[in-house]
Design a protein around this motif. Sequence first.
Motif, PDB file in Angstrom:
ATOM      1  N   ALA A   4       0.861  -1.181   0.000  1.00 33.74           N
ATOM      2  CA  ALA A   4       0.000   0.000   0.000  1.00 33.74           C
ATOM      3  C   ALA A   4       0.901   1.236   0.000  1.00 33.74           C
ATOM      4  CB  ALA A   4      -0.919   0.007   1.218  1.00 33.74           C
ATOM      5  N   LEU A   5       0.705   2.144  -0.954  1.00 35.63           N
ATOM      6  CA  LEU A   5       1.567   3.326  -1.100  1.00 35.63           C
ATOM      7  C   LEU A   5       0.688   4.565  -1.241  1.00 35.63           C
ATOM      8  CD1 LEU A   5       4.495   4.395  -1.438  1.00 35.63           C
ATOM      9  CD2 LEU A   5       4.201   4.068  -3.907  1.00 35.63           C
ATOM     10  N   SER A   6       1.027   5.576  -0.430  1.00 39.33           N
ATOM     11  CA  SER A   6       0.286   6.838  -0.480  1.00 39.33           C
ATOM     12  C   SER A   6       1.236   7.948  -0.927  1.00 39.33           C
ATOM     13  CB  SER A   6      -0.310   7.173   0.891  1.00 39.33           C
ATOM     14  OG  SER A   6      -0.937   8.440   0.852  1.00 39.33           O
ATOM     15  N   HIS A  20       3.937   7.404   2.223  1.00 37.19           N
ATOM     16  CA  HIS A  20       3.754   6.447   3.319  1.00 37.19           C
ATOM     17  C   HIS A  20       3.432   5.058   2.735  1.00 37.19           C
ATOM     18  CE1 HIS A  20       1.529   4.423   6.658  1.00 37.19           C
ATOM     19  NE2 HIS A  20       2.616   4.853   7.295  1.00 37.19           N
ATOM     20  N   GLN A  21       4.109   4.046   3.290  1.00 39.41           N
ATOM     21  CA  GLN A  21       4.055   2.714   2.673  1.00 39.41           C
ATOM     22  C   GLN A  21       3.844   1.640   3.737  1.00 39.41           C
ATOM     23  OE1 GLN A  21       6.794   0.425   3.060  1.00 39.41           O
ATOM     24  NE2 GLN A  21       6.449  -1.060   1.427  1.00 39.41           N
ATOM     25  N   LEU A  27      -2.301   2.092   8.220  1.00 36.13           N
ATOM     26  CA  LEU A  27      -2.732   3.037   7.201  1.00 36.13           C
ATOM     27  C   LEU A  27      -3.397   4.245   7.880  1.00 36.13           C
ATOM     28  CD1 LEU A  27      -4.198   0.570   4.535  1.00 36.13           C
ATOM     29  CD2 LEU A  27      -1.829   1.356   4.856  1.00 36.13           C
ATOM     30  N   CYS A  83      -5.624   9.628   4.202  1.00 33.75           N
ATOM     31  CA  CYS A  83      -4.640   9.399   3.135  1.00 33.75           C
ATOM     32  C   CYS A  83      -5.239   8.472   2.072  1.00 33.75           C
ATOM     33  CB  CYS A  83      -3.361   8.776   3.696  1.00 33.75           C
ATOM     34  SG  CYS A  83      -2.431   9.863   4.796  1.00 33.75           S
ATOM     35  N   TYR A 105      -4.496   5.647  -0.717  1.00 31.63           N
ATOM     36  CA  TYR A 105      -3.498   4.597  -0.947  1.00 31.63           C
ATOM     37  C   TYR A 105      -3.809   3.850  -2.231  1.00 31.63           C
ATOM     38  CZ  TYR A 105      -1.842   5.170   3.876  1.00 31.63           C
ATOM     39  OH  TYR A 105      -1.316   5.679   5.041  1.00 31.63           O
ATOM     40  N   ARG A 106      -2.725   3.410  -2.858  1.00 29.22           N
ATOM     41  CA  ARG A 106      -2.827   2.507  -4.005  1.00 29.22           C
ATOM     42  C   ARG A 106      -2.331   1.134  -3.531  1.00 29.22           C
ATOM     43  NH1 ARG A 106       0.279   4.848  -7.163  1.00 29.22           N
ATOM     44  NH2 ARG A 106       2.106   3.480  -7.250  1.00 29.22           N
ATOM     45  N   ASP A 161      -7.577   1.560  -5.373  1.00 26.95           N
ATOM     46  CA  ASP A 161      -7.364   2.912  -4.855  1.00 26.95           C
ATOM     47  C   ASP A 161      -8.378   3.135  -3.742  1.00 26.95           C
ATOM     48  OD1 ASP A 161      -5.286   3.683  -6.642  1.00 26.95           O
ATOM     49  OD2 ASP A 161      -6.787   3.909  -8.228  1.00 26.95           O
TER      50      ASP A 161
END
Length: 819
Positions: A601-603, A609-610, A626, A630, A632-633, A654
Amino acid sequence: MHNIEVSSSKAQASFSVSGFVSRGQLRARKAPIRDAEILLDGQTVAKTNDKGEFQLENLQESASIKLTARLPHHHFSVVKTSLQLPNIVIPEIQVEAYDVCGSVELDERGSASKLTAKALSPGNSDVVIQPNSKGEFCQSVKPGKYELNPDDSSLMPRGLPLDVSDSPLLDLRFTHFKTDAEVRAVCIGSCPQMTVILLLNDRVVQKVKGTDHFLFHDIGPAEYKVKIEDGGYACWEKPELQLSVQRAKPSPLQFIQHAFYTTIDITHEANLKWSHLENKQLKGEEKLKAGLNSICVSAQGRYKLQFSSCIKFDREQVEHIVPNTLPVVIVGVEAALTGRIAGGDESITVKVKSAEGEKAVPVSRGIFTFSHPISSQGDILLIPQSTTFLFEPPTATFQFRGSCNDQIASFSAVKGIFIDGRIEPAVEGVQITSTNRHHAGVVQNAVSDRSGRFRLGPVKTVDDYDIVAELDGYKFTPKGPSQPGHFTSVKLSQLIVVLSDSETGDRLDGVLLSVVGGIDHRSNKMIDKTGQIKFPGLAPGDYFLRPILQEYKFEPSTTKITIREGEHENVELKGKRVAYSAYGNMRQMSNSPVANVVIEALSEQCEQHQSESVTDSDGSFRLRGLKPGCSYRLYPKGYADSNAMPPSYPNQYDIEMTAGDVHNLQFVMMPFEQITMLAVEMEFDKVAVPASYRVTVSRNGEAVQTSIVQSPVTVFYMNGLKRDGTEYSVRVEPDKPPMSFSAKTVFFNADAPVRVVRVPMSASRRSNEVEISFGSLLSVPFFGLLALFFFNQNKSIEMAKQLYERFTGSPVDRRKKKN
């Protein structure tokens, strides 16, 4: 015989051997041969009885005798032996051949066809039989099995099986006569489709299908058997009939049905009671064996079948419609097991422990019975229990094999004694455990009351048991063998920590709790699902507690606790949730879970933030930490072992995080075949790269791909090798002359996504290259001077003159020397 008169004087008697007796037996395989004459040196001396035994009398010692037997249509071996006392042994006389006799009908020209007996037994040979002018024959053949066929195809029977293993065969007849034979079936109601089989000496001659009328065509004279096959439909008065064909058409045969077949396939023995539901007078009982059973019922209709056994079946009662060719299938599910206890009373129970779990079985009149699943075979532990009795043996183990048993164990019950124990100072709720030193499976438990008292028993003797008292926060010391079951209690210092959510009050698990303080105490413990942890026996002093849990923030981050001697401290640490999780699953299109896949998960919105998670064996994953607010993808990143993975659907999610968890994120992996990509690097370090060369990839000696690589390329790529660990070979060789390098073969295994194979190349000697010897080196100056002379002839001649005059002198000098 001598008569001896006994008196005062010595008497003498002497004996001489005039002859002796010996016995023997004549057999064909294991069957005795009766009424056979026994010949000794050509003379008949005995005859075999019903057991094939014979006795030779008045035998004399002889250096050599000949022994044989004689019986019509039998041929025996001749045994040569010697008769020497005291060991007289008559060797066994063997049957060497039997006669096969019969007749062949002459043809129109008055001649008899030959017969050929084809040997079917190992070691025997085919035999050709030539009848005489009357068509009669009697031919001796070695014991065994044969197939007899006349050379004339119009003679019957053909392919006649012969078994002359232990007796001759007589009165065989081969004739040109052929006829038809009729067979009828008389059924209760209409007949189903059936097959009637004609057999000759257990060999199938013809098969005819029909309902109630059957006809065998063109059969010759012989003794036949006729069988009927109906697929288990009917019970016949005679399921097999004899058919004798002479020189006329035989009378029709009849199969008469008297009842209907009912087939029952049952896994265990049982008693069957059956009755007709409409006609109550039609009923009966049968004892069924395990497997297929067939019973005959006389009328059509509905029947009730009831099964009784020590086995419990999946169906104890069945309604069955007759006629029906399908079997009734009954499966045993539980077996009854019985044991006995001598003495005691009705208060006794037996604890039964097996792979199925535990259960208590009551005892009635000294007998206990229970049922056990047939599928759960293995050891069953039996532990008799009582508040007043002891048992010998204390336990028993029975090995269950899936069948009933009425004597799985026997116990004897005797009165026991009790241990009255006490905790001082009194502590309530202490767990008391008493274990038999000789039988570890015999354990008794008790709990102390408010006064610290407890009772254990019954026991045979106190010395047979080890008694232990336990309770968190306390230490218990036995007072000694003179006071069994009496303990001295000491209260220990103890810290109990509870972790909970500050908003919901729910207990928190998975918290890492660090405790530091006291006298060099340091520990890091993970909190289990209870959300609570105990630290017994801590030394007095100050301790610092620091809880850590992803997604939670504890205020204060560190808590100080003071522990005093003998006191119990309870503290609750509350955390506030500041981040949340995303839950999901990775599966294949077949719905099978996919494990060991990294989900990320990446924001980008929240400073990159990961969070990462690896799917479990059931394909599930949880991305922790999480942050709310935010975006996240979420996407599969690859396998945890860094191997590439096929695409998934969807390829990403997403999500917008709020103050709550996200659930039900489903990824589906697309199907793919694991392959290996091959890279072959040719190392032409000391060899010039040729204009072209050949690269061959082979598997098990067979070429998979052959390619011509053109200069200046030195790397060859190939895709699509199945990744199954198979060994391959790579061969690099010149494509065409000149051969500037030697061929090279390298092996590798297709067991990884990418395989890089390096092939070092070395130079090879060309066919037109000449090795330079020492003599060749000496010739180099000579050819050099010769070339110089050829291109500078004037200067070379002048130089040669000067050298010649230097060594021989000028012409004037040579004249002076002559004068």
